[in-house]
Design an enzyme around this catalytic site. Structure first.
Site, PDB file in Angstrom:
ATOM      1  N   CYS A  82       0.825  -1.220   0.000  1.00 33.06           N
ATOM      2  CA  CYS A  82       0.000   0.000   0.000  1.00 33.06           C
ATOM      3  C   CYS A  82       0.855   1.265   0.000  1.00 33.06           C
ATOM      4  CB  CYS A  82      -0.964   0.014   1.172  1.00 33.06           C
ATOM      5  SG  CYS A  82      -0.278  -0.600   2.689  1.00 33.06           S
ATOM      6  N   HIS A 121      -2.554   6.319   4.245  1.00 36.04           N
ATOM      7  CA  HIS A 121      -1.104   6.518   4.423  1.00 36.04           C
ATOM      8  C   HIS A 121      -0.721   7.849   3.771  1.00 36.04           C
ATOM      9  CE1 HIS A 121      -0.836   2.517   5.854  1.00 36.04           C
ATOM     10  NE2 HIS A 121      -0.280   1.897   4.818  1.00 36.04           N
TER      11      HIS A 121
HETATM   12  C1  2RA Z   1       1.274  -1.799   6.466  1.00 38.41           C
HETATM   13  N1  2RA Z   1       1.964  -1.705   4.139  1.00 38.41           N
HETATM   14  O1  2RA Z   1       0.875  -0.645   6.320  1.00 38.41           O
HETATM   15  C2  2RA Z   1       1.771  -2.590   5.280  1.00 38.41           C
HETATM   16  C3  2RA Z   1       0.822  -3.704   4.942  1.00 38.41           C
HETATM   17  N2  2RA Z   1      -0.478  -3.222   4.654  1.00 38.41           N
HETATM   18  O2  2RA Z   1       1.277  -2.392   7.562  1.00 38.41           O
END
Ligand code: 2RA
Length: 341
Positions: A128, A241
């Site tokens: 991601c 994110h």
């Molecule tokens: C996280 N990218 O954010 C890793 C797996 N989704 O923990």
């Protein structure tokens, strides 16, 4: 045409988003089967007014399934994806297990869709944090030719899963109540904290998450020489994110051209008017299809450098939606057809 679709890992954070999006986006699915571990088998899930009974994910269940989304971790992919492919089922996998395999395309539909035609039964989705970063980096690469990038991530706890979200919320409540704070999912308290530790530490001092961002970016953008130095950090955000990127390019960069490149890229939305406090945030980009790109500026540490900030929904853009958009594109292009004629 209409498909029989399976979701393996249907009870996890990404699996639940896959189910929700599949129904909300009217995916051409005449039958949908949900699979999870034996522990969850028999569980009844309702979504979009429909009811599903979870089946145990095991070999031999893929005979009538045309397309299976795997969102159950690398172990399940390694053990069951070959069985699904042998049964003629196309697998779109979220796990990191096969992403770097030479004959497994690693695809973001807005960036490198050609891999969706040349697969051998399994298509991998990027991590991601990689997917969100590339929504800003790809249009700038096309404009100026990317050489290297130094990035820091601000990753939400939903990237770890539903239990991590509950841990964050529980720790905040405990803090407010003046009760002791327990850390189980993470090595330390995440509420009111930041943990520069996602995945496991390698011998070079980088974590698996940081290594994935570098390796996956090279494969998706077709830039074997690309150098990426990442620091991935868990922050007390529930969903979406964000990534701070400083990048160096081959050609001189022009800010107006950079802004135009980003706003014309279908995976990005330019939100860049700092004078009005206008920039992307995780709260604003949770449950959004596009990623928000802002804070574009000439980088002060690189010649031909640009810095920017990007926020994107890790469960959608970073996982479930990317997988679904890959399948939608394959169907649109006629690269995916139901087994029965
Ligand atoms: C996280 N990218 O954010 C890793 C797996 N989704 O923990």
């Amino acid at each position: 045409s209409s498909f029989t679709v399976g979701i393996v890992g249907a009870t996890g954070a990404v699996g639940q988003e896959l189910l929700r999006l599949l129904l909300e986006r009217d995916f051409p699915c005449e039958r949908l089967r949900l699979f999870a571990s034996a522990r969850s088998a028999g569980k009844v899930i309702t979504q979009g007014g429909q009811t599903f009974t979870v089946e145990e994910a095991r070999a031999g269940v893929f005979g009538d399934i045309d397309l299976a989304f795997f969102a159950a971790g690398g172990g399940v992919t390694r053990s069951l994806a070959p069985d699904a492919v042998a049964a003629g089922c196309v697998v779109i996998d979220k796990s990191s297990a096969l992403r770097m395999e030479p004959d497994v395309p690693l695809v973001i539909p807005e960036i490198n869709p050609e891999g969706l035609r040349q697969h051998k039964g399994i298509i991998a989705n990027p991590n991601c944090s990689t997917a969100v970063m590339l929504m800003g980096l790809w249009p700038l690469h096309k404009a100026f030719g990317l050489k290297r990038a130094i990035v820091a991530t601000y990753q939400s706890v939903s990237g770890t899963g539903a239990e991590a979200v509950r841990e964050l919320e529980g720790q905040v409540q405990a803090h407010v109540a003046g009760s002791p704070i327990k850390a189980q999912v993470y090595p330390q308290q995440i509420a009111f904290n930041c943990l520069p530790h996602i995945d496991t530490f390698g011998p070079d001092g980088y974590t698996g998450e940081e290594t994935k961002m570098a390796q996956e970016s090279r494969k998706i953008m077709g830039l074997p020489e690309l150098r990426v130095s990442a620091t991935t950090v868990r922050v007390p955000v529930v969903r979406a994110h964000s990534i701070a990127v400083s990048a160096e390019f081959e050609r001189p960069v022009d800010l107006a051209e950079a802004r135009r490149a980003v706003s014309e890229f279908e995976g990005a939305e330019l939100i860049d008017a700092p004078e009005n406090n206008s920039y992307p945030t995780p709260l604003a980009f949770a449950e959004k299809v596009k990623c928000g790109v802002g804070r574009l500026r000439r980088d002060t540490a690189f010649d031909n450098g640009l810095s920017f900030w990007v926020s994107g929904d890790n469960l959608w853009r970073g996982a479930a939606l990317n997988a679904l958009m890959n399948a939608e594109l394959m169907i649109r292009e006629g690269w995916l057809k139901p087994k029965k004629g």
